[in-house]
Design an enzyme around this catalytic site. Sequence first.
Site, mmCIF file in Angstrom:
data_model
loop_
_atom_site.group_PDB
_atom_site.id
_atom_site.type_symbol
_atom_site.label_atom_id
_atom_site.label_comp_id
_atom_site.label_asym_id
_atom_site.label_seq_id
_atom_site.Cartn_x
_atom_site.Cartn_y
_atom_site.Cartn_z
ATOM 1 N N ASP A 95 23.870 35.587 -3.756
ATOM 2 C CA ASP A 95 23.111 36.557 -3.191
ATOM 3 C C ASP A 95 23.765 36.948 -2.074
ATOM 4 O O ASP A 95 24.815 36.509 -1.528
ATOM 5 C CB ASP A 95 21.949 36.212 -2.774
ATOM 6 C CG ASP A 95 21.762 34.930 -2.251
ATOM 7 O OD1 ASP A 95 22.655 34.650 -1.262
ATOM 8 O OD2 ASP A 95 20.809 33.956 -2.577
ATOM 9 N N GLU B 234 3.308 2.140 2.125
ATOM 10 C CA GLU B 234 3.597 2.610 3.574
ATOM 11 C C GLU B 234 5.279 2.028 3.545
ATOM 12 O O GLU B 234 5.586 1.194 2.915
ATOM 13 C CB GLU B 234 2.831 1.985 4.605
ATOM 14 C CG GLU B 234 1.480 2.881 4.596
ATOM 15 C CD GLU B 234 0.817 2.250 5.946
ATOM 16 O OE1 GLU B 234 0.942 1.403 6.563
ATOM 17 O OE2 GLU B 234 -0.224 2.915 6.174
ATOM 18 N N HIS C 239 20.050 26.164 4.857
ATOM 19 C CA HIS C 239 19.771 27.496 4.293
ATOM 20 C C HIS C 239 19.836 28.858 5.051
ATOM 21 O O HIS C 239 20.378 29.672 4.597
ATOM 22 C CB HIS C 239 18.406 27.074 3.593
ATOM 23 C CG HIS C 239 18.277 28.477 2.660
ATOM 24 N ND1 HIS C 239 19.181 28.850 1.656
ATOM 25 C CD2 HIS C 239 17.118 29.557 2.910
ATOM 26 C CE1 HIS C 239 18.181 30.077 1.153
ATOM 27 N NE2 HIS C 239 17.270 30.295 1.881
ATOM 28 N N ASP D 186 27.291 28.360 -3.531
ATOM 29 C CA ASP D 186 25.777 28.577 -2.963
ATOM 30 C C ASP D 186 25.625 27.248 -1.972
ATOM 31 O O ASP D 186 26.335 26.274 -2.091
ATOM 32 C CB ASP D 186 24.874 28.512 -4.194
ATOM 33 C CG ASP D 186 23.479 29.394 -3.815
ATOM 34 O OD1 ASP D 186 23.503 29.715 -2.699
ATOM 35 O OD2 ASP D 186 22.880 29.558 -4.750
ATOM 36 N N ASP E 127 1.008 -1.371 -0.014
ATOM 37 C CA ASP E 127 0.106 0.018 -0.138
ATOM 38 C C ASP E 127 0.759 1.364 0.009
ATOM 39 O O ASP E 127 0.457 2.301 0.222
ATOM 40 C CB ASP E 127 -1.002 0.111 1.244
ATOM 41 C CG ASP E 127 -0.206 -0.006 2.628
ATOM 42 O OD1 ASP E 127 0.991 -0.151 2.492
ATOM 43 O OD2 ASP E 127 -0.676 -0.126 3.672
ATOM 44 N N LYS F 12 20.767 39.516 -5.990
ATOM 45 C CA LYS F 12 20.119 38.508 -6.851
ATOM 46 C C LYS F 12 18.592 38.842 -6.468
ATOM 47 O O LYS F 12 18.031 39.297 -5.390
ATOM 48 C CB LYS F 12 20.070 37.048 -6.669
ATOM 49 C CG LYS F 12 19.047 36.247 -7.004
ATOM 50 C CD LYS F 12 19.522 34.774 -6.679
ATOM 51 C CE LYS F 12 18.653 34.203 -5.532
ATOM 52 N NZ LYS F 12 18.892 32.470 -5.516
ATOM 53 N N ARG G 77 14.032 26.260 2.669
ATOM 54 C CA ARG G 77 13.709 27.762 2.290
ATOM 55 C C ARG G 77 12.259 28.291 2.342
ATOM 56 O O ARG G 77 12.267 29.476 2.071
ATOM 57 C CB ARG G 77 13.903 27.503 0.609
ATOM 58 C CG ARG G 77 15.456 27.491 0.232
ATOM 59 C CD ARG G 77 15.645 27.084 -0.951
ATOM 60 N NE ARG G 77 15.233 25.666 -1.617
ATOM 61 C CZ ARG G 77 15.566 25.041 -2.700
ATOM 62 N NH1 ARG G 77 15.682 25.881 -3.665
ATOM 63 N NH2 ARG G 77 14.956 24.020 -2.994
ATOM 64 N N GLN G 78 11.368 27.506 3.172
ATOM 65 C CA GLN G 78 9.896 28.109 3.398
ATOM 66 C C GLN G 78 10.313 28.301 4.767
ATOM 67 O O GLN G 78 9.837 27.794 5.822
ATOM 68 C CB GLN G 78 9.136 27.063 3.195
ATOM 69 C CG GLN G 78 7.547 27.539 3.571
ATOM 70 C CD GLN G 78 7.020 28.634 2.688
ATOM 71 O OE1 GLN G 78 7.313 28.536 1.448
ATOM 72 N NE2 GLN G 78 5.879 29.197 2.969
ATOM 73 N N ARG H 1 14.633 37.226 -7.335
ATOM 74 C CA ARG H 1 14.043 36.414 -7.857
ATOM 75 C C ARG H 1 12.747 36.759 -8.315
ATOM 76 O O ARG H 1 11.765 37.375 -7.775
ATOM 77 C CB ARG H 1 13.685 35.008 -6.827
ATOM 78 C CG ARG H 1 12.937 33.884 -7.398
ATOM 79 C CD ARG H 1 13.278 32.637 -6.361
ATOM 80 N NE ARG H 1 14.467 32.275 -6.253
ATOM 81 C CZ ARG H 1 14.839 31.361 -7.242
ATOM 82 N NH1 ARG H 1 13.982 31.049 -8.258
ATOM 83 N NH2 ARG H 1 16.089 30.455 -7.005
HETATM 84 C C1 R5P Z 1 18.310 30.407 -2.230
HETATM 85 O O1 R5P Z 1 18.291 31.556 -1.632
HETATM 86 C C2 R5P Z 1 19.297 29.478 -2.338
HETATM 87 O O2 R5P Z 1 20.409 29.963 -1.493
HETATM 88 C C3 R5P Z 1 19.795 29.030 -3.688
HETATM 89 O O3 R5P Z 1 20.431 30.303 -4.475
HETATM 90 C C4 R5P Z 1 18.565 28.572 -4.683
HETATM 91 O O4 R5P Z 1 17.752 27.719 -3.979
HETATM 92 C C5 R5P Z 1 19.173 28.035 -5.805
HETATM 93 O O5 R5P Z 1 17.746 27.621 -6.763
HETATM 94 P P1 R5P Z 1 17.810 27.452 -8.128
HETATM 95 O O6 R5P Z 1 19.147 26.553 -8.563
HETATM 96 O O7 R5P Z 1 16.579 26.772 -8.529
HETATM 97 O O8 R5P Z 1 18.107 28.792 -8.648
#
Ligand code: R5P
Length: 284
Positions: free
Chosen positions: A161, A36, A124, A210, A34, A184, A91-92, A186
Amino acid sequence: MIVVGGSGSAKLATALAKELDVVCAKTEVRKFPDSETYVRIFDELRGEDVVLVQNGYPDDRIIEMFLLQDAIEEGDAKSLVTVIPYYGYARQDRKFSPGEPVSARGLAGHFELDSDEVITVDIHNESILDWFDVDVKNVTAMNEIGKYLKNKGVDIVVSPDKGGIDRAKTAAIAADCDFDYLEKKRLDANTVEMKPLKSDVRGQVVAIVDDIISTGGTIITATKQLQENGAKAVYAACTHGLFVGHAFDKLRDACDEVISTDTLDNPASVVSVAPELAKAISKR
Ligand code: R5P
């Protein structure tokens, strides 16, 4: 001490056990009809200090983490350190629109299940650590990435960034070179815009560093920017190489080399975080 690796981090768990010179437990993870998840740890855990290594990504691995933590508790281990190499949902880390969860906080309350300590890798946003009720520490792969970049003759390490400037600085110190950051913006999940770098990169070997590469959009935009400004070579390095969809191929076409650690299995994992994790665990 014994290391238990979830299926999301099996290779890293083996490497960590080797670094610590301890056994890596034999486990079984499979699906019931199922869908799980079934988990089993075959080694005796009674009285042991257990180190569980499991990514909080993708979602299935999170369930597996909780089940392994419960199995370790059931096995009467003396202590449990949960190592979460890649912390999913980091990231959330705030509510961007009304009605949304703060997912990183919600998961912190669950990831610590039955643990005495949680260890993350280049999380992050370090303020996520404040949401844990148990001891928690974050280790960085940036020293190891910096050492790798030094061998490549990198002249400058660039964060894509401002928020990543500390990571770039740490890598640059290890690489014995300069550092800077791009600004940066987004536009959506797949598109970013960047202001030109203030540093002169003409004829320079540049490494963009990054925490996460996901779609590759950030790094590809930064790479183009640096190439247009005359960079001789551009390396793309990250701790967590998610490389969703065709990101890896696109990055390989855009950059001179793509570099990641082994927090996630991918073709670019040339730097291991096992030695840094072993140091953090030995210091407990
Ligand atoms: C965002 O603040 C993270 O530090 C990365 O820069 C981001 O997650 C990279 O995502 P992507 O490869 O989709 O641009």
